[in-house]
Design an enzyme around this catalytic site. Structure first.
Site, PDB file in Angstrom:
ATOM      1  N   LYS A  22      -0.452  17.637  22.142  1.00  0.00           N
ATOM      2  CA  LYS A  22      -1.085  16.702  23.088  1.00  0.00           C
ATOM      3  C   LYS A  22      -0.026  15.925  23.854  1.00  0.00           C
ATOM      4  CE  LYS A  22      -2.558  12.564  21.611  1.00  0.00           C
ATOM      5  NZ  LYS A  22      -1.942  11.415  22.286  1.00  0.00           N
ATOM      6  N   ASN A  23       0.968  15.413  23.145  1.00  0.00           N
ATOM      7  CA  ASN A  23       1.955  14.535  23.775  1.00  0.00           C
ATOM      8  C   ASN A  23       2.990  15.291  24.606  1.00  0.00           C
ATOM      9  OD1 ASN A  23       0.538  12.443  22.769  1.00  0.00           O
ATOM     10  ND2 ASN A  23       1.923  12.029  21.061  1.00  0.00           N
ATOM     11  N   ARG A  94      -3.443   5.691  28.118  1.00  0.00           N
ATOM     12  CA  ARG A  94      -2.151   5.074  28.387  1.00  0.00           C
ATOM     13  C   ARG A  94      -1.201   6.012  29.099  1.00  0.00           C
ATOM     14  NH1 ARG A  94       1.205   1.286  27.299  1.00  0.00           N
ATOM     15  NH2 ARG A  94       3.352   1.950  27.376  1.00  0.00           N
ATOM     16  N   CYS A 118      -4.653   3.324  22.909  1.00  0.00           N
ATOM     17  CA  CYS A 118      -4.834   2.864  21.526  1.00  0.00           C
ATOM     18  C   CYS A 118      -4.399   1.394  21.364  1.00  0.00           C
ATOM     19  CB  CYS A 118      -3.979   3.678  20.565  1.00  0.00           C
ATOM     20  SG  CYS A 118      -4.298   5.424  20.510  1.00  0.00           S
ATOM     21  N   ARG A 123       1.817  -2.913  24.303  1.00  0.00           N
ATOM     22  CA  ARG A 123       2.441  -1.711  24.891  1.00  0.00           C
ATOM     23  C   ARG A 123       2.853  -2.014  26.313  1.00  0.00           C
ATOM     24  NH1 ARG A 123      -0.627   3.453  22.766  1.00  0.00           N
ATOM     25  NH2 ARG A 123       1.393   4.411  23.170  1.00  0.00           N
ATOM     26  N   PRO A 124       3.939  -2.825  26.440  1.00  0.00           N
ATOM     27  CA  PRO A 124       4.396  -3.184  27.783  1.00  0.00           C
ATOM     28  C   PRO A 124       4.930  -1.956  28.523  1.00  0.00           C
ATOM     29  CG  PRO A 124       5.995  -3.862  26.127  1.00  0.00           C
ATOM     30  CD  PRO A 124       4.803  -3.318  25.379  1.00  0.00           C
ATOM     31  N   ILE A 125       5.062  -2.045  29.826  1.00  0.00           N
ATOM     32  CA  ILE A 125       5.611  -0.943  30.622  1.00  0.00           C
ATOM     33  C   ILE A 125       6.856  -1.388  31.387  1.00  0.00           C
ATOM     34  CG2 ILE A 125       3.451   0.369  30.806  1.00  0.00           C
ATOM     35  CD1 ILE A 125       3.096  -0.926  33.589  1.00  0.00           C
ATOM     36  N   LEU A 127       9.990  -1.119  30.794  1.00  0.00           N
ATOM     37  CA  LEU A 127      11.072  -0.137  30.891  1.00  0.00           C
ATOM     38  C   LEU A 127      10.764   0.907  31.966  1.00  0.00           C
ATOM     39  CD1 LEU A 127      11.735   0.354  27.070  1.00  0.00           C
ATOM     40  CD2 LEU A 127      13.022  -1.074  28.677  1.00  0.00           C
ATOM     41  N   ASP A 307       3.500   8.211  14.403  1.00  0.00           N
ATOM     42  CA  ASP A 307       2.172   8.830  14.470  1.00  0.00           C
ATOM     43  C   ASP A 307       1.733   9.419  13.140  1.00  0.00           C
ATOM     44  OD1 ASP A 307       2.645  10.089  17.878  1.00  0.00           O
ATOM     45  OD2 ASP A 307       2.228   8.094  17.092  1.00  0.00           O
ATOM     46  N   ARG A 399      -9.465  12.552  20.382  1.00  0.00           N
ATOM     47  CA  ARG A 399      -8.485  12.475  21.463  1.00  0.00           C
ATOM     48  C   ARG A 399      -7.284  13.367  21.171  1.00  0.00           C
ATOM     49  NH1 ARG A 399      -7.834   6.513  23.750  1.00  0.00           N
ATOM     50  NH2 ARG A 399      -6.405   7.706  25.046  1.00  0.00           N
TER      51      ARG A 399
HETATM   52  C1  EPZ Z   1       4.371   8.003  22.938  1.00  0.00           C
HETATM   53  O1  EPZ Z   1       3.815   6.764  23.368  1.00  0.00           O
HETATM   54  C2  EPZ Z   1       3.214   8.765  22.282  1.00  0.00           C
HETATM   55  N1  EPZ Z   1       2.162   8.957  23.254  1.00  0.00           N
HETATM   56  C3  EPZ Z   1       2.674   7.965  21.095  1.00  0.00           C
HETATM   57  O2  EPZ Z   1       1.680   8.759  20.439  1.00  0.00           O
HETATM   58  C4  EPZ Z   1       3.791   7.727  20.105  1.00  0.00           C
HETATM   59  O3  EPZ Z   1       3.330   6.891  19.085  1.00  0.00           O
HETATM   60  C5  EPZ Z   1       4.975   7.028  20.818  1.00  0.00           C
HETATM   61  O4  EPZ Z   1       5.396   7.801  21.954  1.00  0.00           O
HETATM   62  C6  EPZ Z   1       6.181   6.877  19.893  1.00  0.00           C
HETATM   63  O5  EPZ Z   1       6.568   8.091  19.375  1.00  0.00           O
HETATM   64  C7  EPZ Z   1       2.283   9.983  24.136  1.00  0.00           C
HETATM   65  O6  EPZ Z   1       3.236  10.704  24.187  1.00  0.00           O
HETATM   66  C8  EPZ Z   1       1.144  10.190  25.077  1.00  0.00           C
HETATM   67  P1  EPZ Z   1       7.055   4.470  23.641  1.00  0.00           P
HETATM   68  P2  EPZ Z   1       4.625   5.795  24.358  1.00  0.00           P
HETATM   69  O7  EPZ Z   1       7.134   4.148  25.091  1.00  0.00           O
HETATM   70  O8  EPZ Z   1       5.330   6.616  25.352  1.00  0.00           O
HETATM   71  C9  EPZ Z   1       7.963  -0.222  23.486  1.00  0.00           C
HETATM   72  C10 EPZ Z   1      -0.405   9.269  19.479  1.00  0.00           C
HETATM   73  O9  EPZ Z   1      -0.896   8.862  18.413  1.00  0.00           O
HETATM   74  N2  EPZ Z   1       8.035  -0.172  24.964  1.00  0.00           N
HETATM   75  O10 EPZ Z   1       8.126   5.284  23.038  1.00  0.00           O
HETATM   76  O11 EPZ Z   1       3.694   4.784  24.809  1.00  0.00           O
HETATM   77  C11 EPZ Z   1       6.525  -0.086  22.999  1.00  0.00           C
HETATM   78  O12 EPZ Z   1       5.835  -1.279  23.052  1.00  0.00           O
HETATM   79  C12 EPZ Z   1       0.325   8.294  20.420  1.00  0.00           C
HETATM   80  O13 EPZ Z   1      -0.439  10.454  19.850  1.00  0.00           O
HETATM   81  C13 EPZ Z   1       8.427  -1.291  25.667  1.00  0.00           C
HETATM   82  O14 EPZ Z   1       8.710  -2.331  25.083  1.00  0.00           O
HETATM   83  O15 EPZ Z   1       5.659   5.148  23.319  1.00  0.00           O
HETATM   84  C14 EPZ Z   1       6.685   0.416  21.600  1.00  0.00           C
HETATM   85  O16 EPZ Z   1       6.894  -0.640  20.728  1.00  0.00           O
HETATM   86  C15 EPZ Z   1       0.148   6.873  20.021  1.00  0.00           C
HETATM   87  N3  EPZ Z   1       8.441  -1.226  27.010  1.00  0.00           N
HETATM   88  C16 EPZ Z   1       7.926   1.273  21.719  1.00  0.00           C
HETATM   89  O17 EPZ Z   1       8.602   0.904  22.911  1.00  0.00           O
HETATM   90  C17 EPZ Z   1       8.132  -0.091  27.712  1.00  0.00           C
HETATM   91  O18 EPZ Z   1       8.167  -0.079  28.952  1.00  0.00           O
HETATM   92  C18 EPZ Z   1       7.627   2.771  21.738  1.00  0.00           C
HETATM   93  O19 EPZ Z   1       6.883   3.078  22.859  1.00  0.00           O
HETATM   94  C19 EPZ Z   1       7.744   1.045  26.981  1.00  0.00           C
HETATM   95  C20 EPZ Z   1       7.703   0.988  25.599  1.00  0.00           C
END
Ligand code: EPZ
Length: 427
Positions: A22-23, A94, A118, A123-125, A127, A307, A399
């Protein structure tokens, strides 16, 4: 309201093949927007998942044509001309945030709202936005309306991520593919899904290298063409089935996987006393009652995946002794704990730490899935529990897991999807 009805207590046994990741599929679908030619993209063996359907709805709303051809998806993206992602779909999922990169690369414009998804923690954006600004995008955020407006075709640049975010890494690669000039992304996420995205993009004519390492280099090209691709098997789904074998004290072989992607989990299962066998692209886990694991910490890849934290916690509730789980990636990813306690689990949570005192037995109960992986944890606990369990809010689980009851029944489980009053099957 649909639910899963589970009668636990049977050890799972048998072989199962896992579906595409999925991811990986979600960013790959977003990447298809960068193909401006009329050439077709064929994505092979795409699972029928809620999130995939949501991303397809977004792409068709932007002007793409997407068709199913058996297990495959056929994409035509020549007529993409809309840069506004509908709010309803954006709030649902997301991952839609990583449409910003390809929309800027393709149309020099993007309009989206803050992503939903979720509820596993903040989950800030930031970055994503900082990185895209470094690549030349002008971005305005309307906090009140929750809208993001972005302009400007990306230009090459150097981005140093404060944290190896998966989504931000993917978004920046997608913006850089057709940027003017070259881009370097440092402290990039190293997850296998990033390697999958690089492989797909390069088949379509991109020049991306270094995925899987903290430094990714992208040479901007004028545009992408069509092609055919098969994403990696879903390592999280594979891990879930192996943990289902462990918690039910059974023996399950997952086939068609990439064992390297499961290293952190297999090491841990071995530590907990399970028998782990790897043969080519098949992994077999057989277990009796697990031993507790003194300390597990979730980390970005190749660390233990967040996950799989909820399904592993479910397993450790029946282990011999006390285990400690530290969740470093998503602060509030313990929504499964209160539900597992309803089944008799003994778990104490303080901040990012959960202490799990193993018990001999779990009992069936009515429990509710709060998010995708928390739901998977409840299914595993119900498979091991005495008696019957009702699992509610299963849309979260659907999902990310394709036809989970059927898959588990093929391993001997007694689990059924129940729609409203109509029973799919009786015990
Ligand atoms: C991806 O989410 C996956 N989703 C998530 O899987 C997975 O848990 C996560 O990576 C970590 O492995 C998809 O690929 C669709 P991150 P993503 O950006 O990209 C912080 C599932 O169950 N952060 O690596 O959203 C954030 O808050 C899902 O399949 C910032 O601070 O994860 C978190 O604490 C759930 N600012 C950490 O980084 C940002 O701009 C990891 O987030 C972005 C992220």
């Amino acid at each position: 309201m649909s639910k899963y009805l589970v009668r636990g207590g049977l050890p799972l046994a048998g072989k199962i093949t896992v579906h595409g990741a999925k991811n990986s599929i979600l960013p790959v679908l977003a990447a298809s927007l960068l193909n401006q030619t009329g050439e077709q993209i064929r994505l092979k063996k795409v699972p029928s998942l809620y999130d995939v359907r949501a991303m397809i709805s977004i792409l068709t709303g932007l002007g793409a044509q997407v068709e199913r051809d058996g297990e495959d998806l056929l994409l035509q993206t020549a007529n993409v001309d809309c840069y506004h992602v509908p709010e309803a779909l954006m709030r649902e999922m997301r991952s839609s945030i990583f449409l910003m990169g390809p929309l800027l690369g393709r149309l020099g414009r993007a309009r989206l709202c803050y992503p939903g998804g979720c509820k596993i923690g903040l989950r800030p954006i930031n970055l994503h936005l900082e990185g895209l600004r470094t690549l030349g995008a002008v971005i305005e955020v309307d906090e009140k309306e929750g809208y993001i407006e972005a302009w400007g075709r990306p230009r090459g640049g150097e981005v140093d991520l404060d944290y190896p975010s998966v989504g931000a890494t993917e978004n920046l690669i997608l913006a850089a593919v057709t940027a003017h000039g070259d881009t370097v992304i440092r402290n990039a996420a190293c997850e296998p899904e990033i390697v999958d995205l690089q492989n797909f993009l390069n088949i379509l004519g991109a020049k991306v290298e270094g995925a899987g390492s903290p430094v990714i280099k992208v040479k901007g090209v004028s545009g992408l063409h069509g092609g055919s691709y098969n994403v990696f098997p879903d390592r999280i789904v594979a891990g879930t089935f192996l943990l289902a074998a462990a918690i039910t004290r059974g023996s399950v072989t997952v086939e068609g996987v990439i064992p390297d992607h499961l290293k952190a989990l297999l090491r841990l299962l071995d530590q907990a006393g399970a028998s782990v066998k790897v043969a080519g692209s098949a992994v077999t886990v057989s277990a009796d009652r697990l031993k507790a694991v003194s300390r597990v910490e979730t980390k970005p890849y190749p660390g233990f995946p967040t996950d799989l934290q909820p399904p592993l916690v479910a397993c450790l509730t029946l282990a011999r002794g006390t285990s400690t789980m530290i969740e470093h990636v998503f602060k509030e990813r313990f929504h499964h704990v209160s539900e597992l306690r309803k089944m008799g689990a003994q778990i104490t949570v303080r901040g990012r730490q959960a202490v799990i005192n193993g018990v001999a037995v779990l009992n069936g109960a009515a429990v509710t899935a709060a998010d995708l992986r928390a739901g998977a944890a409840l299914v595993l606990a119900a498979l091991a529990a005495k008696g019957e369990s009702n699992i509610l809010e299963i849309h979260h689980i659907e999902r990310g897991y394709e036809r989970l009851p059927e898959a588990l029944r093929s391993l001997g489980a007694r689990i059924f999807r129940v729609e409203g009053v109509r029973e799919e099957a009786v015990f």
